[in-house]
Design an enzyme around this catalytic site. Structure first.
Site, mmCIF file in Angstrom:
data_model
loop_
_atom_site.group_PDB
_atom_site.id
_atom_site.type_symbol
_atom_site.label_atom_id
_atom_site.label_comp_id
_atom_site.label_asym_id
_atom_site.label_seq_id
_atom_site.Cartn_x
_atom_site.Cartn_y
_atom_site.Cartn_z
ATOM 1 N N CYS A 102 3.345 -5.299 3.421
ATOM 2 C CA CYS A 102 4.002 -4.962 4.686
ATOM 3 C C CYS A 102 3.007 -4.896 5.832
ATOM 4 C CB CYS A 102 4.758 -3.642 4.553
ATOM 5 S SG CYS A 102 3.739 -2.258 4.002
ATOM 6 N N HIS A 104 4.306 2.735 4.642
ATOM 7 C CA HIS A 104 4.946 1.448 4.895
ATOM 8 C C HIS A 104 4.752 1.080 6.357
ATOM 9 C CE1 HIS A 104 7.711 -1.836 4.352
ATOM 10 N NE2 HIS A 104 8.553 -1.359 5.259
#
Length: 435
Positions: A83, A386
């Site tokens: 990510c 994330h």
């Protein structure tokens, strides 16, 4: 094992491997996966996946002025804690001048002859001679915003990253800012040297609309990287004993800003414990006069020994795209903690004139910047959490969360706890909304 390419990754070697066991167990697993792929169960699973993709595509319809249009944004599949890479790629893809340059580059055929069309199992031992970061970066940018697919897999680009950036091998979570710097530096170096003997830096000189005065050279000749992201800082150091002043000019591709310590306990915009930290506070902290501590004593050439001194930064030249990195991760004795403070930032009219060395030499419009993209880190630590990104495209804001792309609004964007901000220099005259 990668179920799409059947490549086998060894965690001890930190690499994909091509060797098999004496009993041929790896090949047996590959054959088993291939049989599953041809089975009725897998066919049914693919059919359901196709239906989900179609429903996802249908959900990406937007009514504009009474007519229905399709959101052409394409997500990037997560290849295993990638990510950090996806957020940076989506942000850069929405910086029009930078993205268009790569999309207009001629394609480079990396494989031909006996290896053409043959599946390869990637491994570091293959060497670095047959990879091009510029070419894979170009292909990835071309795949975005076409609307032909809901998500694109940047697998080839990720393998090239493994080849030339050892720090990013494996599937551990990485720092998005660190990746961005490595990516821009390696793109810059490859554009300088060319690939397969063909120099691509010449294309910038022939086709670029940027005047020569706007090009900043870092480690050699200018490229599109330095022409767009490159700026120049003036570093002034003054000896507190004799008053000797030392000036040094440093090129930069981004500015890393500390969040002032008095704001570090304030985690949300609506928290009532004092004023909200703003981007101006971070910029002021970066450019304010600072007395260096005992561990940073300045070697004064007049006193001929290390002395106490003060330091101040000025911006001598602003870039076309101003990249601001908020330093949210700090090392303590044993851990790298995250500063989760909310920092208020403007969507339009970031005025950088007061931070310039010679503001009188810059026009009022040349110092105004509008936000193009924001990278956000969700979670508590650099090795976990994330990354997602917000970016504007043709007047609309999008949220990029790996393979999922959704429309969003300005109110949602300004509430984000920004980690990296990309501001684009304002070209045409607009409103007087300033930071």
């Amino acid at each position: 094992m990668d179920c799409s390419s059947y490549s086998t990754y060894c965690y001890r070697c930190d690499d994909f491997v091509v060797n098999d066991t004496k009993l041929g167990l790896v090949q047996k697993v590959r054959e088993h996966l291939q049989n599953l792929e041809n089975s009725a169960f897998t066919a049914d699973r693919h059919r359901k996946r196709k239906l989900l993709e179609n429903s996802s595509l249908n959900s990406k319809l937007l009514k504009v002025n009474g007519s229905t249009t399709t959101i052409c944004a394409t997500g990037l599949r997560n290849l295993g804690n990638t990510c950090f890479m996806n957020a940076i790629l989506q942000s850069l893809s929405n910086i029009e001048q930078f993205c268009c340059y790569f999309k207009e580059l001629p394609a480079v055929e990396l494989r031909n002859g006996k290896t053409a069309g043959r599946r390869t199992y990637h491994t570091r031992s293959q060497g670095d001679n047959n990879v091009s970061l510029v070419e894979e970066f170009r292909k990835t940018l071309c795949a975005l915003w076409q609307g032909s697919q809901t998500a694109f897999s940047p697998e080839s680009l990720f393998y090239v990253v493994w080849k030339i950036m050892p720090n990013f091998r494996g599937y551990q979570q990485q720092d998005a800012h660190e990746f961005m710097r490595y990516l821009l530096d390696h793109l810059h170096l490859e554009l300088q040297g060319g690939f397969n003997g063909v120099s691509r830096s010449a294309i910038l000189q022939e086709n670029s609309t940027l005047p020569a005065s706007n090009k900043c050279c870092i480690n050699g000749a200018s490229t599109v990287v330095t022409a767009i992201f490159g700026g120049i800082l003036q570093n002034e150091v003054n000896c507190l004993i004799c008053g000797t002043e030392s000036r040094k000019f440093d090129p930069f591709l981004d500015l890393s800003l500390d969040i002032p310590s008095q704001f570090r306990s304030k985690r949300s915009k609506n928290q009532e414990n004092g004023p909200v930290c703003s981007l101006r506070d971070c910029l002021r902290s970066f450019t304010d006069l600072e007395e260096l501590d005992e561990t940073e004593l300045y070697m004064c050439h007049k006193c001929k020994k290390k002395q106490k001194s003060t330091k101040k930064f000025w911006i001598q030249k602003l870039p076309k795209v101003l990249c601001l990195h908020l330093k949210r991760f700090h090392w303590t004795a044993y851990l790298r903690n995250k500063v989760d403070t909310y920092v208020e930032f403007p969507l339009r009219g970031l005025d950088m004139k007061c931070y310039l060395l010679e503001p009188e030499n810059s026009g009022p419009e040349n110092c105004l910047y509008d936000l193009a993209a924001v990278v956000v880190h969700h979670g508590s630590g650099v090795g976990s959490g994330h990354y997602t990104a917000y970016a504007t495209h043709e007047g609309r804001w999008f949220h990029f969360n790996d393979s999922t792309v959704t429309l969003t609004d300005e109110e949602t964007v300004v509430k984000a706890k920004a980690y990296i901000l990309f501001y684009v220099e304002r070209q045409a005259k607009a409103g007087s909304d300033k930071l």
